[in-house]
Design a protein around this motif. Structure first.
Motif, short mmCIF file in Angstrom:
data_model
loop_
_atom_site.label_atom_id
_atom_site.label_comp_id
_atom_site.label_asym_id
_atom_site.label_seq_id
_atom_site.Cartn_x
_atom_site.Cartn_y
_atom_site.Cartn_z
N GLY A 1 0.81 -1.21 0.00
CA GLY A 1 0.00 0.00 0.00
C GLY A 1 0.85 1.26 0.00
N ARG A 2 0.38 2.24 -0.74
CA ARG A 2 1.09 3.51 -0.88
C ARG A 2 1.30 4.19 0.48
N ASP A 3 0.30 4.14 1.36
CA ASP A 3 0.45 4.78 2.67
C ASP A 3 1.55 4.12 3.50
N ALA A 4 1.62 2.79 3.46
CA ALA A 4 2.66 2.07 4.20
C ALA A 4 4.04 2.38 3.64
N ILE A 5 4.15 2.48 2.33
CA ILE A 5 5.42 2.85 1.70
C ILE A 5 5.81 4.26 2.15
N GLY A 6 4.85 5.16 2.18
CA GLY A 6 5.10 6.52 2.65
C GLY A 6 5.63 6.56 4.07
N ARG A 7 5.11 5.69 4.94
CA ARG A 7 5.58 5.64 6.32
C ARG A 7 7.06 5.24 6.41
N ILE A 8 7.49 4.34 5.52
CA ILE A 8 8.90 3.95 5.49
C ILE A 8 9.77 5.16 5.20
N PHE A 9 9.37 5.95 4.21
CA PHE A 9 10.17 7.12 3.85
C PHE A 9 10.10 8.22 4.91
N HIS A 10 8.94 8.40 5.52
CA HIS A 10 8.85 9.37 6.63
C HIS A 10 9.81 8.98 7.75
N HIS A 11 9.83 7.70 8.08
CA HIS A 11 10.75 7.22 9.12
C HIS A 11 12.20 7.44 8.71
N MET A 12 12.52 7.20 7.44
CA MET A 12 13.89 7.43 6.96
C MET A 12 14.31 8.87 7.21
N PHE A 13 13.43 9.82 6.89
CA PHE A 13 13.77 11.23 7.08
C PHE A 13 13.87 11.60 8.56
N GLU A 14 13.11 10.93 9.42
CA GLU A 14 13.20 11.19 10.86
C GLU A 14 14.46 10.57 11.46
N ALA A 15 14.85 9.39 10.99
CA ALA A 15 15.94 8.64 11.61
C ALA A 15 17.33 9.01 11.09
N LEU A 16 17.42 9.53 9.86
CA LEU A 16 18.71 9.78 9.24
C LEU A 16 18.87 11.25 8.88
N HIS A 17 20.13 11.66 8.79
CA HIS A 17 20.43 13.03 8.38
C HIS A 17 20.86 13.03 6.91
N ASP A 18 20.27 13.90 6.13
CA ASP A 18 20.63 14.12 4.72
C ASP A 18 20.63 12.84 3.88
N PRO A 19 19.55 12.04 3.93
CA PRO A 19 19.51 10.84 3.09
C PRO A 19 19.27 11.22 1.64
N ARG A 20 19.99 10.55 0.73
CA ARG A 20 19.79 10.82 -0.69
C ARG A 20 20.20 9.62 -1.53
N PHE A 21 19.50 9.45 -2.63
CA PHE A 21 19.73 8.35 -3.56
C PHE A 21 20.39 8.87 -4.83
N ARG A 22 21.30 8.08 -5.39
CA ARG A 22 21.90 8.35 -6.69
C ARG A 22 21.83 7.06 -7.49
N VAL A 23 21.13 7.09 -8.59
CA VAL A 23 20.99 5.91 -9.43
C VAL A 23 22.17 5.87 -10.40
N ALA A 24 22.85 4.74 -10.44
CA ALA A 24 24.02 4.58 -11.30
C ALA A 24 23.63 4.03 -12.67
N HIS A 25 22.75 3.02 -12.69
CA HIS A 25 22.35 2.38 -13.94
C HIS A 25 20.89 1.99 -13.88
N SER A 26 20.29 1.91 -15.05
CA SER A 26 18.91 1.44 -15.13
C SER A 26 18.71 0.68 -16.43
N ALA A 27 17.82 -0.28 -16.36
CA ALA A 27 17.43 -1.03 -17.55
C ALA A 27 15.94 -1.30 -17.45
N THR A 28 15.25 -1.11 -18.54
CA THR A 28 13.80 -1.34 -18.57
C THR A 28 13.48 -2.28 -19.71
N GLU A 29 12.66 -3.30 -19.40
CA GLU A 29 12.20 -4.21 -20.43
C GLU A 29 10.74 -4.51 -20.14
#
Length: 151
Positions: free
Chosen positions: A47-75
């Motif tokens: 569920g979208r709400d549960a996924i949102g809670r994971i990210f809210h917790h990430m922002f509360e628990a960690l300082h300056d979290p950020r993602f950098r994608v190196a590679h992607s492939a779509t099929e």
């Protein structure tokens, strides 16, 4: 509604992750289906709400979290990403980096139906923690195959 073509929907998701902040979390979550499934080494939710809670917790628990994608492939309806997740446990602490991969499955409406993260919690996280890391490195040395010249 017609499904988005594969690469643009993957690229929208990558952009949302690379620009992720508490303020634009709704932009990311809008790319997920209402009943999307999410799994990583610590969470398994639906569920979208549960996924949102994971990210809210990430922002509360960690300082300056950020993602950098190196590679992607779509099929078709599947995408695979490799990424680095940078963060500090608290402001001013040493920056840590977790490297991993994500498998995504898009539903016919172009939204994410399944998000599965793969990363090695032992190597990428536990080994970098002061006390637990020392124990893990000792265990690794004890259980690992001796390398010539290192015995």
């Amino acid at each position: 509604m017609t499904a988005a073509s594969p690469a643009p929907r993957t690229n929208r998701l990558i952009a949302a992750y690379e620009q992720l902040s508490p303020a634009n979390l709704p932009t990311l979550l809008a790319l997920y289906g209402e009943q999307a499934a999410f799994k990583d080494p610590f969470n398994e939710v639906q569920g979208r709400d549960a996924i949102g809670r994971i990210f809210h917790h990430m922002f509360e628990a960690l300082h300056d979290p950020r993602f950098r994608v190196a590679h992607s492939a779509t099929e078709g309806d599947h995408a695979f990403l490799t990424w680095a997740f940078h963060f500090q446990r608290r402001a001013g602490s040493t920056e840590l980096c977790i490297r991993g991969a994500t498998h995504l499955v898009f539903s016919p409406d172009g939204l994410v139906a399944l998000h599965r993260d793969y990363w090695d919690a032992a190597e990428e996280l536990y080994m970098k923690l002061p006390v637990l890391g020392a124990l893990m490195r000792g265990l690794r040395r004890r259980l690992g195959t001796p390398q010539p010249g290192l015995v």
